[in-house]
Design a protein around this motif. Sequence first.
Motif, mmCIF file in Angstrom:
data_model
loop_
_atom_site.group_PDB
_atom_site.id
_atom_site.type_symbol
_atom_site.label_atom_id
_atom_site.label_comp_id
_atom_site.label_asym_id
_atom_site.label_seq_id
_atom_site.Cartn_x
_atom_site.Cartn_y
_atom_site.Cartn_z
ATOM 1 N N ASP A 123 1.006 5.473 0.296
ATOM 2 C CA ASP A 123 0.439 6.786 0.632
ATOM 3 C C ASP A 123 1.350 7.842 0.022
ATOM 4 O O ASP A 123 2.584 7.791 0.192
ATOM 5 C CB ASP A 123 0.360 6.978 2.146
ATOM 6 C CG ASP A 123 -0.750 6.145 2.773
ATOM 7 O OD1 ASP A 123 -1.917 6.355 2.416
ATOM 8 O OD2 ASP A 123 -0.432 5.266 3.601
ATOM 9 N N GLN B 212 -3.435 4.817 0.509
ATOM 10 C CA GLN B 212 -3.471 3.354 0.628
ATOM 11 C C GLN B 212 -3.686 2.698 -0.732
ATOM 12 O O GLN B 212 -4.444 1.749 -0.891
ATOM 13 C CB GLN B 212 -4.559 2.918 1.619
ATOM 14 C CG GLN B 212 -4.264 3.285 3.068
ATOM 15 C CD GLN B 212 -3.127 2.460 3.651
ATOM 16 O OE1 GLN B 212 -3.283 1.289 3.947
ATOM 17 N NE2 GLN B 212 -1.969 3.104 3.794
ATOM 18 N N LYS C 224 0.843 -1.206 0.000
ATOM 19 C CA LYS C 224 0.000 0.000 0.000
ATOM 20 C C LYS C 224 0.872 1.247 0.000
ATOM 21 O O LYS C 224 1.881 1.316 0.701
ATOM 22 C CB LYS C 224 -0.935 -0.014 1.203
ATOM 23 C CG LYS C 224 -1.934 -1.179 1.175
ATOM 24 C CD LYS C 224 -2.936 -1.080 2.310
ATOM 25 C CE LYS C 224 -3.856 -2.290 2.334
ATOM 26 N NZ LYS C 224 -4.630 -2.409 1.066
#
Length: 313
Positions: free
Chosen positions: A148, A157, A146
């Motif tokens: 960010d 995410q 994931k």
Amino acid sequence: MPLKLGYLLPTRERAMVGIHETGDIIALGDRADELGIDSVWIGDSLLAKPRHDPLTLIGAIAARTKNVKIGTAVLLPMLRNPVVLAHQVATLDQISEGRVILGIGTARDVPAIRNEFEAAGVPFEKRIGRMLEQMRLCRALWAGGKVDWDGLWTVKQGELAPLPYTPGGPEIWSGGGVEAAHKRAGRYFDGWFPSGGGTGKDWTGGWQAVKRFAKEAGRDPADITGAAYVTIAVNDDQTTADAELDSYLEGYYLRPAAEIRTQQYTFAGDRAAAVGWLGEFVEGGASHICVRFTGSDDARQMEELVRIREELA
């Protein structure tokens, strides 16, 4: 490192004369694979130099070939959303089973290209910082897991699938002949892939700078590919070769050939002289050269490229 020679596929040249079909270009990819040519390359432009979309064509060629590498010479990533680009390139790398090379560039400052950026809604003056962030974001997505991201783009995410066939994503080669371009290649990318100007001796000076910046960044210069993009007209008659090169450059760029000759690696002459001219790049450390031939007999030119590679080796 063994010398590799690639062939630029004539997407721009076909569009210039009103040929929009892709069958012949895809068949040239097949032929390159059959001949054992190391790579085929596809240029990029939306409106400034109209041509087929490189990423779409790479997918078509990758699905039909087994060995030839397929690259962009060069892609302008800043004209694209980086999340979409990361997804496209990961899929292409899977289709090709790791044969994609992502050549990227910053675009020349000429009116047609500025207009192209404006049409795409991208600020031309901020293109380099935009490109660097795009490549960092692509690599983050290609790494898996994931992501960010809070920058020019926002990712919360985000998890990319499929991941590229090549762990961490395909090689990224950047171009440019000024010191800032040498620094970018040495610090951040997997290859240096300029288009000129000058000769192999000029290329060698830039390559030494790239390796110096790599060392300063704590990188091993051996991990970076020294590459070049060249344009050549091969003919036994020197006058004919020069005329063919000049006509090609003026038709392609709509600017005087003498001007383009100073900005790009260009050569006109017979095969023996071409081998000698390319040999300067090889002696200086180039291990992969993308050759753009003038003229329209692509099948003959591919065979010529194989003979040139044999003589250089």
